[in-house]
Design a protein around this motif. Structure first.
Motif, mmCIF file in Angstrom:
data_model
loop_
_atom_site.group_PDB
_atom_site.id
_atom_site.type_symbol
_atom_site.label_atom_id
_atom_site.label_comp_id
_atom_site.label_asym_id
_atom_site.label_seq_id
_atom_site.Cartn_x
_atom_site.Cartn_y
_atom_site.Cartn_z
ATOM 1 N N THR A 72 -2.176 -2.553 -9.001
ATOM 2 C CA THR A 72 -1.474 -2.718 -7.719
ATOM 3 C C THR A 72 -2.394 -3.161 -6.588
ATOM 4 O O THR A 72 -1.910 -3.399 -5.484
ATOM 5 N N ARG A 73 -3.686 -3.247 -6.838
ATOM 6 C CA ARG A 73 -4.614 -3.613 -5.763
ATOM 7 C C ARG A 73 -4.673 -5.124 -5.616
ATOM 8 O O ARG A 73 -5.454 -5.808 -6.279
ATOM 9 N N THR A 74 -3.861 -5.659 -4.712
ATOM 10 C CA THR A 74 -3.837 -7.092 -4.450
ATOM 11 C C THR A 74 -5.002 -7.482 -3.549
ATOM 12 O O THR A 74 -5.764 -6.617 -3.090
ATOM 13 N N LEU A 75 -5.130 -8.762 -3.282
ATOM 14 C CA LEU A 75 -6.266 -9.238 -2.497
ATOM 15 C C LEU A 75 -6.313 -8.633 -1.092
ATOM 16 O O LEU A 75 -7.382 -8.225 -0.627
ATOM 17 N N PRO A 76 -5.182 -8.543 -0.350
ATOM 18 C CA PRO A 76 -5.256 -7.901 0.967
ATOM 19 C C PRO A 76 -5.731 -6.450 0.896
ATOM 20 O O PRO A 76 -6.481 -5.995 1.762
ATOM 21 N N LEU A 77 -5.321 -5.718 -0.141
ATOM 22 C CA LEU A 77 -5.780 -4.345 -0.288
ATOM 23 C C LEU A 77 -7.266 -4.292 -0.624
ATOM 24 O O LEU A 77 -7.995 -3.413 -0.147
ATOM 25 N N GLU A 78 -7.731 -5.232 -1.444
ATOM 26 C CA GLU A 78 -9.150 -5.289 -1.779
ATOM 27 C C GLU A 78 -9.974 -5.587 -0.524
ATOM 28 O O GLU A 78 -11.055 -5.007 -0.334
ATOM 29 N N ILE A 79 -9.474 -6.454 0.346
ATOM 30 C CA ILE A 79 -10.163 -6.748 1.602
ATOM 31 C C ILE A 79 -10.268 -5.498 2.464
ATOM 32 O O ILE A 79 -11.322 -5.195 3.038
ATOM 33 N N LEU A 134 0.824 -1.200 0.000
ATOM 34 C CA LEU A 134 0.000 0.000 0.000
ATOM 35 C C LEU A 134 0.861 1.255 0.000
ATOM 36 O O LEU A 134 0.570 2.227 -0.710
ATOM 37 N N THR A 135 1.943 1.246 0.785
ATOM 38 C CA THR A 135 2.793 2.425 0.913
ATOM 39 C C THR A 135 3.612 2.673 -0.349
ATOM 40 O O THR A 135 3.769 3.821 -0.779
ATOM 41 N N PHE A 136 4.116 1.627 -0.950
ATOM 42 C CA PHE A 136 5.039 1.759 -2.076
ATOM 43 C C PHE A 136 4.350 1.673 -3.432
ATOM 44 O O PHE A 136 4.774 2.318 -4.393
ATOM 45 N N ALA A 137 3.275 0.884 -3.509
ATOM 46 C CA ALA A 137 2.633 0.643 -4.809
ATOM 47 C C ALA A 137 1.255 1.278 -4.925
ATOM 48 O O ALA A 137 0.715 1.377 -6.038
ATOM 49 N N GLY A 138 0.652 1.689 -3.830
ATOM 50 C CA GLY A 138 -0.683 2.261 -3.902
ATOM 51 C C GLY A 138 -1.742 1.189 -4.087
ATOM 52 O O GLY A 138 -1.507 0.008 -3.854
ATOM 53 N N SER A 139 -2.920 1.624 -4.541
ATOM 54 C CA SER A 139 -4.042 0.694 -4.668
ATOM 55 C C SER A 139 -4.831 0.998 -5.931
ATOM 56 O O SER A 139 -5.986 1.442 -5.866
ATOM 57 N N ALA A 140 -4.219 0.754 -7.074
ATOM 58 C CA ALA A 140 -4.883 0.967 -8.361
ATOM 59 C C ALA A 140 -5.454 -0.365 -8.836
ATOM 60 O O ALA A 140 -4.712 -1.347 -8.985
ATOM 61 N N GLN A 141 -6.760 -0.407 -9.059
ATOM 62 C CA GLN A 141 -7.408 -1.664 -9.444
ATOM 63 C C GLN A 141 -6.814 -2.207 -10.738
ATOM 64 O O GLN A 141 -6.649 -1.482 -11.715
ATOM 65 N N GLY A 142 -6.497 -3.505 -10.710
ATOM 66 C CA GLY A 142 -5.947 -4.166 -11.880
ATOM 67 C C GLY A 142 -4.459 -4.010 -12.027
ATOM 68 O O GLY A 142 -3.830 -4.726 -12.814
#
Length: 259
Positions: A213-220, A203-211
């Motif tokens: 950088t948004r991995t499953l833990p971030l989606e949760i 989250l800190t380094f890659a952010g949360s862009a769907q498709g």
């Protein structure tokens, strides 16, 4: 020899701390809506991204970590203990600190990032950043497992191969690696599991862009704010995956022992 019966008292406390919350999560799942929640576009995209990046980061852990583990196990040089401590630091660092460390190194104004940007290469807030974050937190698991396996190795077979004229490369590939194969496998599986569950550094380094950088833990994490049932359903996926992975490693390490 059986352990003392009184050990079940503190052991029961450990079970309450670890197992009961997992049971609480499982019993909170909305079974009727489970499949629609798991097969939504956002959930599937996040899961597939997590699996792809975890596979790549695990491969990086093997390629980079296996040589390091061999050197730490067999080498003797000044500063070796310091290097080992630094390699294992991600095990105890808060993930967000790891993310900040990566950002200040590979970010646009980071130690290396500004030079990469000048060369037309941008890493932060990309899928590559996800892989780097996962590798950063997962690498120590492989190094620890493989180094322990190498240190516990009976060196007589390697010495016999050397006596017969085998080169160092041949001894490594034909004797050492096959002997420590279970340790390498266990370390790889644990590294994959750690990469799959990585959250803070990503989250800190890659952010949360769907498709991207948004991995499953971030989606949760995001679903928890808008749809708790979806967050619980996705959490169940991670629990099942982690149980299968850790169970497979434990089965391999105890194979041949008492049931």
């Amino acid at each position: 020899m059986r352990p003392p019966a009184w050990l079940w008292v503190p052991a029961a406390g450990a079970i309450l701390v670890v197992v009961v919350p997992l049971l609480g999560l499982i019993t909170s799942v909305d079974v009727g809506n489970l499949w629609p929640l798991l097969t939504s576009e956002a959930s599937v995209t996040a899961l597939l991204l997590s699996l792809r990046t975890a596979v790549v980061s695990t491969a990086l852990c093997i390629v980079l970590g296996a040589p390091l583990a061999l050197l730490l196990a067999r080498g003797q040089w000044r500063g070796q203990s310091v290097l080992r401590a630094l390699v294992l630091v991600p095990l105890v660092l808060p993930p967000v600190v790891g993310g900040l460390a990566l950002l200040t190194t590979f970010g646009r104004r980071g130690l290396l990032g500004e030079h990469l940007v000048a060369a037309g290469i941008s890493i932060s807030y990309t899928t590559t950043a996800v892989v780097l974050a996962q590798t950063f937190v997962a690498l120590p698991f492989l190094v620890l497992s493989l180094e322990g396996a190498v240190r516990g190795l009976d060196r007589r077979q390697e010495e016999a191969a050397a006596t017969l004229g085998a080169s160092p490369w041949r001894r490594l590939t034909r004797v050492t690696l096959p002997l420590v194969g279970p340790g390498l496998m266990s370390g790889s599986v644990l590294a994959f599991a750690r990469a799959l569950g990585e959250f803070g550094a990503t989250l800190t380094f890659a952010g949360s862009a769907q498709g991207r950088t948004r991995t499953l833990p971030l989606e949760i994490y995001l679903q928890r704010e808008v749809d708790q049932d979806a967050a619980i359903a996705l959490s169940l996926v991670l629990v099942v995956l982690a149980t299968v992975i850790v169970g497979s490693v434990y089965a391999r390490t105890t194979k041949g022992g008492p049931a």
